[in-house]
Scaffold this motif. Structure first.
Motif, PDB file in Angstrom:
ATOM      1  N   GLY A  78       6.249  16.579  21.814  1.00  0.00           N
ATOM      2  CA  GLY A  78       5.494  17.944  21.809  1.00  0.00           C
ATOM      3  C   GLY A  78       4.782  18.164  23.311  1.00  0.00           C
ATOM      4  N   LEU A  79       4.132  16.718  23.705  1.00  0.00           N
ATOM      5  CA  LEU A  79       3.464  16.749  24.875  1.00  0.00           C
ATOM      6  C   LEU A  79       4.364  16.858  26.195  1.00  0.00           C
ATOM      7  CD1 LEU A  79       0.539  14.581  23.953  1.00  0.00           C
ATOM      8  CD2 LEU A  79       0.179  16.831  24.763  1.00  0.00           C
ATOM      9  N   ARG A  85       6.032  20.271  26.602  1.00  0.00           N
ATOM     10  CA  ARG A  85       5.254  21.222  27.271  1.00  0.00           C
ATOM     11  C   ARG A  85       4.919  20.671  28.687  1.00  0.00           C
ATOM     12  NH1 ARG A  85       2.321  25.059  24.330  1.00  0.00           N
ATOM     13  NH2 ARG A  85       1.813  25.451  26.498  1.00  0.00           N
ATOM     14  N   ILE A 106      -8.927  16.686  30.965  1.00  0.00           N
ATOM     15  CA  ILE A 106      -8.275  17.438  29.985  1.00  0.00           C
ATOM     16  C   ILE A 106      -9.528  18.418  29.395  1.00  0.00           C
ATOM     17  CG2 ILE A 106      -6.837  17.663  27.752  1.00  0.00           C
ATOM     18  CD1 ILE A 106      -6.095  14.718  28.442  1.00  0.00           C
ATOM     19  N   ALA A 107     -10.531  17.869  28.877  1.00  0.00           N
ATOM     20  CA  ALA A 107     -11.564  18.442  28.171  1.00  0.00           C
ATOM     21  C   ALA A 107     -12.261  19.478  28.884  1.00  0.00           C
ATOM     22  CB  ALA A 107     -12.676  17.537  27.776  1.00  0.00           C
ATOM     23  N   ASN A 108     -12.552  19.379  30.230  1.00  0.00           N
ATOM     24  CA  ASN A 108     -13.163  20.304  30.998  1.00  0.00           C
ATOM     25  C   ASN A 108     -12.380  21.551  31.532  1.00  0.00           C
ATOM     26  OD1 ASN A 108     -15.699  19.658  31.223  1.00  0.00           O
ATOM     27  ND2 ASN A 108     -15.413  18.259  32.978  1.00  0.00           N
ATOM     28  N   TYR A 168      -9.832  23.091  30.095  1.00  0.00           N
ATOM     29  CA  TYR A 168      -9.105  23.944  28.946  1.00  0.00           C
ATOM     30  C   TYR A 168      -9.429  25.430  29.191  1.00  0.00           C
ATOM     31  CZ  TYR A 168      -8.634  26.370  24.992  1.00  0.00           C
ATOM     32  OH  TYR A 168      -8.298  27.485  23.809  1.00  0.00           O
ATOM     33  N   MET A 182      -7.009  26.692  31.812  1.00  0.00           N
ATOM     34  CA  MET A 182      -5.332  26.383  31.749  1.00  0.00           C
ATOM     35  C   MET A 182      -4.465  27.464  31.501  1.00  0.00           C
ATOM     36  SD  MET A 182      -5.273  23.240  29.312  1.00  0.00           S
ATOM     37  CE  MET A 182      -4.458  23.360  27.733  1.00  0.00           C
ATOM     38  N   MET A 183      -4.769  28.565  30.764  1.00  0.00           N
ATOM     39  CA  MET A 183      -3.748  29.537  30.611  1.00  0.00           C
ATOM     40  C   MET A 183      -3.241  30.378  31.719  1.00  0.00           C
ATOM     41  SD  MET A 183      -3.189  28.815  27.474  1.00  0.00           S
ATOM     42  CE  MET A 183      -2.113  30.190  27.108  1.00  0.00           C
ATOM     43  N   ASP A 226      -1.417  24.591  32.937  1.00  0.00           N
ATOM     44  CA  ASP A 226      -1.393  24.057  31.322  1.00  0.00           C
ATOM     45  C   ASP A 226      -0.420  22.795  31.299  1.00  0.00           C
ATOM     46  OD1 ASP A 226      -0.687  25.435  28.352  1.00  0.00           O
ATOM     47  OD2 ASP A 226       1.010  24.515  29.273  1.00  0.00           O
ATOM     48  N   LEU A 263      -1.399  18.869  30.047  1.00  0.00           N
ATOM     49  CA  LEU A 263      -0.415  18.205  28.995  1.00  0.00           C
ATOM     50  C   LEU A 263       0.150  17.136  29.449  1.00  0.00           C
ATOM     51  CD1 LEU A 263       0.368  21.583  26.922  1.00  0.00           C
ATOM     52  CD2 LEU A 263      -1.195  19.866  26.447  1.00  0.00           C
ATOM     53  N   ALA A 319      -2.372  14.450  29.103  1.00  0.00           N
ATOM     54  CA  ALA A 319      -2.681  14.018  27.504  1.00  0.00           C
ATOM     55  C   ALA A 319      -1.263  13.117  27.392  1.00  0.00           C
ATOM     56  CB  ALA A 319      -2.456  15.161  26.666  1.00  0.00           C
ATOM     57  N   ILE A 366      -8.911  13.187  22.156  1.00  0.00           N
ATOM     58  CA  ILE A 366      -8.391  14.480  23.025  1.00  0.00           C
ATOM     59  C   ILE A 366      -6.988  14.694  22.981  1.00  0.00           C
ATOM     60  CG2 ILE A 366      -8.283  12.857  25.284  1.00  0.00           C
ATOM     61  CD1 ILE A 366      -9.957  16.286  25.436  1.00  0.00           C
ATOM     62  N   VAL A 367      -6.178  13.516  22.916  1.00  0.00           N
ATOM     63  CA  VAL A 367      -5.012  13.849  22.826  1.00  0.00           C
ATOM     64  C   VAL A 367      -4.575  14.419  21.406  1.00  0.00           C
ATOM     65  CG1 VAL A 367      -2.529  12.520  22.463  1.00  0.00           C
ATOM     66  CG2 VAL A 367      -4.327  11.712  23.976  1.00  0.00           C
ATOM     67  N   ALA A 422      -5.154  18.157  22.524  1.00  0.00           N
ATOM     68  CA  ALA A 422      -4.311  18.727  23.326  1.00  0.00           C
ATOM     69  C   ALA A 422      -2.898  18.960  22.444  1.00  0.00           C
ATOM     70  CB  ALA A 422      -3.751  17.867  24.225  1.00  0.00           C
ATOM     71  N   PHE A 423      -2.638  17.931  21.426  1.00  0.00           N
ATOM     72  CA  PHE A 423      -1.298  18.362  20.585  1.00  0.00           C
ATOM     73  C   PHE A 423      -1.646  19.351  19.619  1.00  0.00           C
ATOM     74  CE2 PHE A 423       0.715  17.170  16.708  1.00  0.00           C
ATOM     75  CZ  PHE A 423       2.089  17.580  16.988  1.00  0.00           C
ATOM     76  N   TYR A 448      -3.469  21.649  19.987  1.00  0.00           N
ATOM     77  CA  TYR A 448      -3.445  23.127  20.771  1.00  0.00           C
ATOM     78  C   TYR A 448      -2.149  23.500  20.613  1.00  0.00           C
ATOM     79  CZ  TYR A 448      -3.814  25.882  24.978  1.00  0.00           C
ATOM     80  OH  TYR A 448      -3.529  26.827  25.825  1.00  0.00           O
ATOM     81  N   ILE A 449      -1.382  22.652  21.023  1.00  0.00           N
ATOM     82  CA  ILE A 449       0.330  23.077  21.199  1.00  0.00           C
ATOM     83  C   ILE A 449       0.694  23.581  20.048  1.00  0.00           C
ATOM     84  CG2 ILE A 449       2.496  22.432  21.643  1.00  0.00           C
ATOM     85  CD1 ILE A 449       1.494  20.090  23.457  1.00  0.00           C
ATOM     86  N   LEU A 496     -12.170  20.503  19.962  1.00  0.00           N
ATOM     87  CA  LEU A 496     -12.760  21.266  21.369  1.00  0.00           C
ATOM     88  C   LEU A 496     -11.726  22.476  21.592  1.00  0.00           C
ATOM     89  CD1 LEU A 496     -14.889  20.947  23.409  1.00  0.00           C
ATOM     90  CD2 LEU A 496     -13.263  19.703  24.719  1.00  0.00           C
ATOM     91  N   PHE A 497     -10.490  22.241  21.630  1.00  0.00           N
ATOM     92  CA  PHE A 497      -9.587  23.444  21.816  1.00  0.00           C
ATOM     93  C   PHE A 497      -9.107  24.353  20.554  1.00  0.00           C
ATOM     94  CE2 PHE A 497      -7.423  20.088  24.763  1.00  0.00           C
ATOM     95  CZ  PHE A 497      -8.711  19.964  25.406  1.00  0.00           C
ATOM     96  N   PHE A 513     -23.119  19.121  22.627  1.00  0.00           N
ATOM     97  CA  PHE A 513     -22.266  19.109  23.994  1.00  0.00           C
ATOM     98  C   PHE A 513     -22.551  20.565  24.807  1.00  0.00           C
ATOM     99  CE2 PHE A 513     -18.436  20.198  26.650  1.00  0.00           C
ATOM    100  CZ  PHE A 513     -18.566  18.848  27.725  1.00  0.00           C
TER     101      PHE A 513
END
Lengths: 297, 283
Positions: free
Chosen positions: A32-33, A36, A250-252, A254, A257-258, A264, A268, A271, B118-119, B122-123, B125-126, B213-214, B238
C-alpha cells in the motif's frame, strides 16, 4: 458429517483465514505504501530523494537527506546511551540479583515499556529540554534552540529503549546453560570472569539482536521525539543542534499533505522507508533469536 | 586483593548503578508528570467536555478525550481480540504444526510488533481513503486493532504454549474434536493468560497517538456514532502542549496525569489478574 465435525472444520477455516490475514498484513502495508509512494519514485530519481538536502515541496524539491540524517543522529545517540546502562542492568538482574529482587524489578521495567510516548515527550519538555537549555548547553558552551535538540531526543528515547534491551538480553542470558557456568567456576574463575568470558561470549549474538531491536524501536518512535527534537530540516552537525527525524516529518505534515502534487506521495515514501528499515532490523534480530531458541548458536 | 576481584567489584558497582539509573528514570518520569500535573488537575477537567475554542484557552475539560480514548481502545481491543484469538489458536501444533505458514506468520507478527505506530497511521490513512471512511471513531478503532493484533496474538500464543500437552491428549482420547479441545480445555486453562494479553494490548492502544493522528480526527464533543470524529487523550495532550498559551499547556500536564494513571492501573490489574488466576490452573 455430524455437527461437531462441521464445527471443527468451519472454525478451522475461519482461524486459517485470520492467520493468513495476519501474515499478509505486512505485505499489505508495504504494498500500500509503495503503491502510493510510486508517483514520486517515478518523477524524482532515488539518488536525489535520498541524498539531496533540498526540501521544498512547494517547488517540487524532495530531498530526504536532512530527515534521514536527523533520524540517524537521534537514534544512534539513544542507542549509544542505552546500551551500557541496559546491558549492565540486565547482567546484574540475570546473574547477581536474587529472585526476589528480580521479581520486584522486572514489573517496573515492563512499566517503563508501557508508558505512552506522549507522556515521555511531555517529560522531555518539562525536564530534559530545560535542563539542556539552562545547565548543560551553557556549561558546554554550546548553543541550542531553547534546549530542543538531538541530545534531548536521544535522552528521552534511550529511556524508552531500556526495557526492550533489558528484557531481550535477560532472556538470552538465561538460555546460557548452567553447566557452562559451572565448568568455568570450577576452573577457579571468579563470577565476573565467568560472565565476561563464558556467558557474554555465548550470549553475544543474542545481545546484538537485542541492540538491533532497541535501535529499530528508537528509529520509528514518533511522538516523544517530535516533541523535544526541535524539528528543523537541516543536516545536524552536533548533538546540540535540532533535527527533524522522518517520523516527525510524517506526523507534522499531515495537514498540508493533500493539496500539493507529490507531497502526499513523498510523506508516504517516508513511511515506507521507516517500514523497510524496521523490517530489515527485525528480520535480522529474529533470525538470530530463533536460532538461539533452536540451539543452533 | 587481586586484580580480578577488584575488577569484579568495580563492575558490580557499575551494574548496580545502572539498575538504579533505570529504575530511577521510571520514578523520575512518573514523578515529573505527577509533580507538574497534579496541581493543575481539577474536577472540571475530568467531568466537562471542551467548550468551543478549548485549545484557544476557553473553559471546559477533556472528558471528550477521556471517553474518546476509552471508546477507541475498547473498540480496537474487541476487534483485535476476535482476530488474535483465532490466530493464536491456529498457531497451535494441531492446526498449523510444521507448516511454513505458522513460522512465517510468527515472523510477520514479530515484525508488525516492532513496526512504528506512525507507519500504522500512514497505512491506516491510505485504507480509510480507499474505503472512503472519514477520520472517525471507526477509523481509529480499525487502526488501533491492527496495532494491537501482533501484541495480543503473541502474548496469547505464549500462554497457549504453556498448556500441558497431557491435558489436550486426554481430551482427544475422549473423542473431543480439535475445536472442542481448544475451546473447552485449552481456552479455559489459558483464560487468565489470555486476559492478560488483552489488557496489555488495551494499555498499548490507549496510549498510542501516532497511529490515530490521521485516522480518528479531533472534536470537543463525545462521539455519538462510529462515524463521528473523536478526541483522544494522547492527542489531546499533544495539541494542548502545542498551543502557545501557558494555561492550556498546563492542562496538557493534567491530561498526562490522567493518561498515566489509566495506564498504570491497567498494568497493575494485569499483574494481579495473572497472579490471582494462576493458582487455579492445573499444572
Amino acid at each position: 458429517m455430524n455437527t461437531r465435525r462441521l464445527k471443527d472444520v468451519l472454525s478451522s477455516r475461519l482461524m486459517l483465514a485470520a492467520t493468513v490475514f495476519a501474515f499478509l498484513l505486512l505485505f499489505f502495508m508495504a504494498a500500500g505504501l509503495f503503491f502510493r509512494a510510486s508517483p514520486i519514485l517515478i518523477t524524482v530519481p532515488i539518488s536525489d530523494l535520498l541524498f539531496s538536502i533540498e526540501w521544498s515541496p512547494f517547488s517540487g524539491k524532495f530531498g530526504f537527506y536532512p530527515f534521514i540524517m536527523g533520524t540517524l543522529w537521534v537514534t544512534v545517540l539513544a542507542t549509544v546511551i542505552a546500551i551500557p546502562v541496559s546491558l549492565l542492568s540486565s547482567i546484574y538482574l540475570s546473574e547477581y540479583a536474587s529472585n526476589g529482587l528480580r521479581e520486584m524489578v522486572m514489573p517496573l521495567v515492563d512499566l517503563l515499556a508501557g508508558i505512552p510516548s506522549v507522556v515521555y515527550g511531555l517529560f522531555g519538555v518539562l525536564a530534559v529540554v530545560p535542563f539542556i537549555n539552562d545547565t548543560l548547553a551553557p556549561a558546554m558552551g554550546a548553543e541550542t534552540i531553547g534546549g530542543y535538540s538531538i541530545l534531548a531526543g536521544g535522552i528521552v528515547l534511550s529511556i524508552m529503549v531500556f526495557p526492550i534491551i533489558i528484557s531481550v538480553t535477560g532472556e538470552v542470558m538465561r538460555r546460557v546453560s548452567g553447566e557452562l557456568r559451572e565448568v568455568s567456576l570450577s576452573l577457579g574463575a571468579t563470577k565476573w570472569q565467568t560472565i565476561k568470558h563464558v556467558v557474554l561470549r555465548k550470549a553475544r549474538p543474542g545481545i546484538i539482536a537485542a541492540i538491533v531491536l532497541g535501535f529499530s524501536r528508537a528509529f520509528g518512535e514518533t511522538m516523544a521525539v517530535l516533541m523535544v527534537v526541535g524539528n528543523v530540516a537541516k543536516v545536524p552537525s552536533s548533538i546540540f543542534d535540532p533535527a527533524y527525524p522522518l517520523p516527525a516529518l510524517i506526523a507534522n505534515t499531515y495537514g498540508e499533505m493533500m493539496s500539493i502534487d507529490l507531497y502526499d506521495s513523498a510523506i508516504l515514501l517516508a513511511a515506507l522507508i521507516l517500514l523497510l528499515v524496521v523490517l530489515i532490523c527485525n528480520v535480522i534480530a529474529r533470525i538470530i533469536l530463533v536460532r538461539i531458541e533452536r540451539g543452533i548458536i | 586483593m587481586e586484580f580480578r576481584r577488584i575488577e569484579e567489584s568495580i563492575f558490580k558497582a557499575l551494574m548496580i548503578l545502572s539498575l538504579v539509573f533505570v529504575i530511577g528514570s521510571l520514578l523520575f518520569v512518573v514523578g515529573v508528570i505527577l509533580w507538574r500535573g497534579l496541581p493543575v488537575l481539577s474536577f472540571d477537567m475530568i467531568t466537562k467536555t471542551g467548550e468551543g475554542g478549548y485549545l484557544l484557552g476557553k473553559g471546559g475539560g477533556i472528558l471528550n478525550a477521556i471517553v474518546g480514548s476509552l471508546y477507541l481502545a475498547a473498540g480496537g481491543t474487541i476487534l483485535a481480540f476476535f482476530l488474535s484469538i483465532a490466530i493464536a489458536f491456529y498457531l497451535q501444533k494441531e492446526y498449523s504444526g510444521g507448516t511454513r505458514l505458522s513460522g512465517l506468520t510468527r515472523l510477520s507478527l514479530d515484525i508488525l510488533w516492532g513496526t512504528p505506530s506512525i507507519v500504522y497511521g500512514a497505512f491506516g490513512y491510505i485504507v480509510l481513503i480507499y474505503f472512503h471512511i472519514r477520520a472517525s471513531l471507526l477509523g481509529g478503532i480499525i487502526v488501533l486493532a491492527l496495532l494491537e493484533i501482533p501484541i495480543m496474538t503473541r502474548a496469547m500464543e505464549e500462554v497457549l504454549k504453556m498448556v500441558p500437552g497431557d491435558l489436550k491428549e486426554t481430551a482427544y482420547s475422549l473423542g473431543a474434536t480439535r475445536f472442542e479441545t481448544t475451546l473447552k480445555v485449552v481456552g479455559k486453562q489459558a483464560l487468565p493468560g489470555l486476559l492478560t494479553g488483552v489488557l496489555m494490548a488495551f494499555g498499548r492502544g490507549i496510549g498510542d497517538a501516532a497511529s490515530i493522528l490521521f485516522t480518528a480526527g479531533y472534536t470537543d464533543r463525545i462521539p455519538g456514532t462510529l462515524f463521528d470524529a473523536t478526541a483522544s487523550l494522547p492527542i489531546a495532550i499533544f495539541s494542548q502542549l502545542s498551543t502557545p498559551l501557558p494555561q492550556v499547556q498546563q492542562k496538557a500536564y493534567a491530561s498526562a496525569v490522567i493518561l498515566l494513571v489509566i495506564v498504570l492501573v491497567i498494568s497493575i490489574i494485569t499483574r494481579l489478574l495473572a497472579k490471582k488466576y494462576t493458582r487455579f490452573i492445573i499444572k
